[in-house]
Design an enzyme around this catalytic site. Structure first.
Site, PDB file in Angstrom:
ATOM      1  N   PHE A 268      -2.916   0.306  -2.729  1.00  0.00           N
ATOM      2  CA  PHE A 268      -3.761   1.531  -2.323  1.00  0.00           C
ATOM      3  C   PHE A 268      -3.333   2.834  -2.677  1.00  0.00           C
ATOM      4  O   PHE A 268      -3.752   3.785  -2.720  1.00  0.00           O
ATOM      5  CB  PHE A 268      -3.972   1.445  -0.778  1.00  0.00           C
ATOM      6  CG  PHE A 268      -2.845   1.691   0.287  1.00  0.00           C
ATOM      7  CD1 PHE A 268      -2.698   2.954   0.373  1.00  0.00           C
ATOM      8  CD2 PHE A 268      -2.043   0.916   0.430  1.00  0.00           C
ATOM      9  CE1 PHE A 268      -1.639   3.316   1.535  1.00  0.00           C
ATOM     10  CE2 PHE A 268      -0.886   1.216   1.130  1.00  0.00           C
ATOM     11  CZ  PHE A 268      -0.558   2.140   1.697  1.00  0.00           C
ATOM     12  N   LYS A 269      -2.002   2.904  -2.647  1.00  0.00           N
ATOM     13  CA  LYS A 269      -1.157   4.225  -3.069  1.00  0.00           C
ATOM     14  C   LYS A 269      -1.446   4.676  -4.393  1.00  0.00           C
ATOM     15  O   LYS A 269      -1.329   5.880  -4.401  1.00  0.00           O
ATOM     16  CB  LYS A 269       0.360   3.922  -2.816  1.00  0.00           C
ATOM     17  CG  LYS A 269       1.113   3.031  -3.854  1.00  0.00           C
ATOM     18  CD  LYS A 269       2.354   2.982  -3.505  1.00  0.00           C
ATOM     19  CE  LYS A 269       3.082   1.739  -4.236  1.00  0.00           C
ATOM     20  NZ  LYS A 269       3.078   2.016  -5.525  1.00  0.00           N
TER      21      LYS A 269
END
Length: 165
Positions: free
Chosen positions: A147-148
């Protein structure tokens, strides 16, 4: 010279500053209307920093996170107009609410977002799929499958831009 903004402020240039007036007694300099949002540390140690400074600093000196000092207004009409936009176009519209051209020119912002999104394996960047009657946002289509990637792809490109300017 006198001018009028989209939001009804009337301005008059005095020296190098354009002052805007709105009845009954509201006066602000142009830079406060058209400049980017400022950011401050969640722990209070650093205040009113511009976007460039925050990006290049990372964590605040007091180990706090930088958060916006104010949140821009988004009208219902704007939200409706955003409904059909691609992820990159939507990102440019949202980011430009926080980062005005005094920090990153519109064409450079669009380029940063476009290059950042190009690293994702899905054409929608972060597609929403339906699973068992629920809508789920997939955040794993970036280069590291995490997700980063959504934030860090842009952060790297902002670094590059600020180091070049």
């Amino acid at each position: 010279t006198t001018t009028k903004t989209e939001i009804g402020f009337h301005g008059k240039k005095v020296g190098n500053i354009v002052w805007f007036f709105a009845p009954p007694h509201f006066v602000v300099p142009f830079s406060l209307i058209m400049s980017s949002v400022t950011y401050s540390s969640t722990r209070g140690g650093q205040k009113n920093l511009d976007f460039r400074t925050v990006v290049m600093t990372g964590l605040a000196h007091d180990r706090g996170l930088f958060v916006p000092d104010s949140f821009p207004t988004v009208t219902t009409e704007e939200l409706e107009s955003w409904r059909s936009l691609s992820f990159p176009d939507l990102a440019v519209n949202v980011i430009s609410k926080f980062v005005k051209e005094d920090q990153v020119p519109a064409d450079k912002l669009a380029d940063i977002v476009k290059r950042s999104c190009a690293a994702f394996r899905h054409e929608d960047v972060t597609p929403v799929i339906k699973v068992g009657g629920h809508h789920v946002l997939e955040l794993f289509h970036g280069p590291t499958f995490a997700f980063k990637d959504v934030a860090l792809q842009m952060l790297g490109n902002f670094f590059e831009y600020f180091l070049e300017t």
